[in-house]
Design a protein around this motif. Sequence first.
Motif, PDB file in Angstrom:
ATOM      1  N   GLY A  76       0.872  -1.482  -0.069  1.00  0.00           N
ATOM      2  CA  GLY A  76      -0.086  -0.074   0.012  1.00  0.00           C
ATOM      3  C   GLY A  76       0.990   1.237   0.087  1.00  0.00           C
ATOM      4  O   GLY A  76       0.568   2.447  -0.756  1.00  0.00           O
ATOM      5  N   GLY A  77       1.984   1.296   0.670  1.00  0.00           N
ATOM      6  CA  GLY A  77       2.812   2.364   0.899  1.00  0.00           C
ATOM      7  C   GLY A  77       3.632   2.631  -0.594  1.00  0.00           C
ATOM      8  O   GLY A  77       3.742   3.758  -1.077  1.00  0.00           O
ATOM      9  N   ALA A  78       4.039   1.672  -1.080  1.00  0.00           N
ATOM     10  CA  ALA A  78       4.338   1.516  -2.572  1.00  0.00           C
ATOM     11  C   ALA A  78       3.542   2.230  -3.531  1.00  0.00           C
ATOM     12  O   ALA A  78       3.970   3.102  -4.224  1.00  0.00           O
ATOM     13  N   ILE A 157      12.186  -1.339   0.596  1.00  0.00           N
ATOM     14  CA  ILE A 157      11.837  -2.020  -0.617  1.00  0.00           C
ATOM     15  C   ILE A 157      10.580  -1.433  -1.269  1.00  0.00           C
ATOM     16  O   ILE A 157      10.829  -1.336  -2.800  1.00  0.00           O
ATOM     17  N   GLY A 158       9.461  -1.020  -0.731  1.00  0.00           N
ATOM     18  CA  GLY A 158       8.403  -0.696  -1.160  1.00  0.00           C
ATOM     19  C   GLY A 158       8.755   1.011  -1.830  1.00  0.00           C
ATOM     20  O   GLY A 158       8.108   1.170  -2.972  1.00  0.00           O
ATOM     21  N   VAL A 159       9.442   1.510  -1.239  1.00  0.00           N
ATOM     22  CA  VAL A 159       9.947   2.794  -1.691  1.00  0.00           C
ATOM     23  C   VAL A 159      10.696   2.551  -2.980  1.00  0.00           C
ATOM     24  O   VAL A 159      10.353   3.323  -3.860  1.00  0.00           O
ATOM     25  N   LEU A 160      11.673   1.748  -2.966  1.00  0.00           N
ATOM     26  CA  LEU A 160      12.476   1.715  -4.274  1.00  0.00           C
ATOM     27  C   LEU A 160      11.351   1.118  -5.333  1.00  0.00           C
ATOM     28  O   LEU A 160      11.591   1.665  -6.680  1.00  0.00           O
ATOM     29  N   ILE A 161      10.535   0.208  -5.331  1.00  0.00           N
ATOM     30  CA  ILE A 161       9.301  -0.051  -6.124  1.00  0.00           C
ATOM     31  C   ILE A 161       8.593   0.905  -6.506  1.00  0.00           C
ATOM     32  O   ILE A 161       8.437   1.082  -7.830  1.00  0.00           O
ATOM     33  N   GLY A 162       8.021   1.600  -5.629  1.00  0.00           N
ATOM     34  CA  GLY A 162       7.309   2.937  -6.065  1.00  0.00           C
ATOM     35  C   GLY A 162       7.955   3.811  -6.718  1.00  0.00           C
ATOM     36  O   GLY A 162       7.593   4.566  -7.641  1.00  0.00           O
ATOM     37  N   VAL A 163       9.317   4.126  -6.581  1.00  0.00           N
ATOM     38  CA  VAL A 163      10.098   5.029  -7.336  1.00  0.00           C
ATOM     39  C   VAL A 163      10.166   4.529  -8.778  1.00  0.00           C
ATOM     40  O   VAL A 163      10.063   5.309  -9.690  1.00  0.00           O
ATOM     41  N   ALA A 164      10.644   3.395  -8.566  1.00  0.00           N
ATOM     42  CA  ALA A 164      11.036   2.662 -10.098  1.00  0.00           C
ATOM     43  C   ALA A 164      10.014   2.392 -10.982  1.00  0.00           C
ATOM     44  O   ALA A 164      10.167   2.600 -12.252  1.00  0.00           O
ATOM     45  N   GLU A 169       0.077  -0.616 -11.869  1.00  0.00           N
ATOM     46  CA  GLU A 169       0.114  -2.038 -12.084  1.00  0.00           C
ATOM     47  C   GLU A 169       1.414  -2.596 -12.035  1.00  0.00           C
ATOM     48  O   GLU A 169       1.566  -3.803 -11.528  1.00  0.00           O
ATOM     49  N   THR A 170       2.569  -1.955 -12.427  1.00  0.00           N
ATOM     50  CA  THR A 170       3.795  -2.598 -12.369  1.00  0.00           C
ATOM     51  C   THR A 170       4.224  -2.795 -10.761  1.00  0.00           C
ATOM     52  O   THR A 170       4.872  -3.589 -10.119  1.00  0.00           O
ATOM     53  N   VAL A 171       3.751  -1.639 -10.106  1.00  0.00           N
ATOM     54  CA  VAL A 171       4.069  -1.527  -8.714  1.00  0.00           C
ATOM     55  C   VAL A 171       3.585  -2.794  -8.000  1.00  0.00           C
ATOM     56  O   VAL A 171       3.996  -3.591  -7.168  1.00  0.00           O
TER      57      VAL A 171
END
Length: 254
Positions: A76-78, A157-164, A169-171
């Motif tokens: 959810g955070g990502a 890890i969620g931050v990295l995914i959210g930024v990348a 959908e990708t998140v």
Amino acid sequence: MNATRAARHGVTLGWRNIAKFRHTPDQLLDILLMPITFVVMFVFLFGNAVSGDWHAYLRFVIPGIAVQALMFAMLGGALALNADMREGIHDRFRSLPIARSAPLVGHILGDCLKYVLSVVLVFAFGAALGFRFGGGALAVAGAAGLLMAFALATCWIGVLIGVAARNAETVQALSLVLIFPLTFGSNVFVPAEKLPGWLQAWVRINPVSQVTDAVRALTLGLPAGGSVPASLLWSAGIAAVFAPAAVLLYRRRG
């Protein structure tokens, strides 16, 4: 002085994220409903099959579901961070005279509310069904500290995914590819000794298993063995790898 300034900016933006929950409480629905759904589903559908009695299984599974709830809170955070970046909010942050890391720190501090709510809800609902703490107050406080340390580590890890990621959908895809092997390929729901031999090796080194073992031991008053230091090492290692990577990628995207 720079560190103090960055911390102050991070706390300010963290309060912004908490204020968002007050105005849009529907963002907390997944945090509130997911733990209850998992407790009901696994305790009453699989409790008798795994432990022979759902009351006994309740004592086994509640600490693990608390760890799993934190992993889904990370998703959810990502998603929230990714939405802010796609909507241009972080472009506005970059134009302000604040520390470059402050938006990410603020995001994580705001998500701490989600983590606390998730853990409290799991144990409160478990207590309503009959779960009882077997450890003393100090042991329970230690379990809470381990849960929060692991949550703060994995949220990077969620931050990295959210930024990348470029879209929601990708998140979701990247997060679930990570969450499902870690949570369902662990001892959260089934003791490691009841799993196939080839799977036991992965389960025993899985960080989710280590944290679950530690929280289970502390909350039930059982011997913790090496699970507590292993949990702390995993949390420190995850944060050491993913926090710098997330901050670096965030700066490059700016």
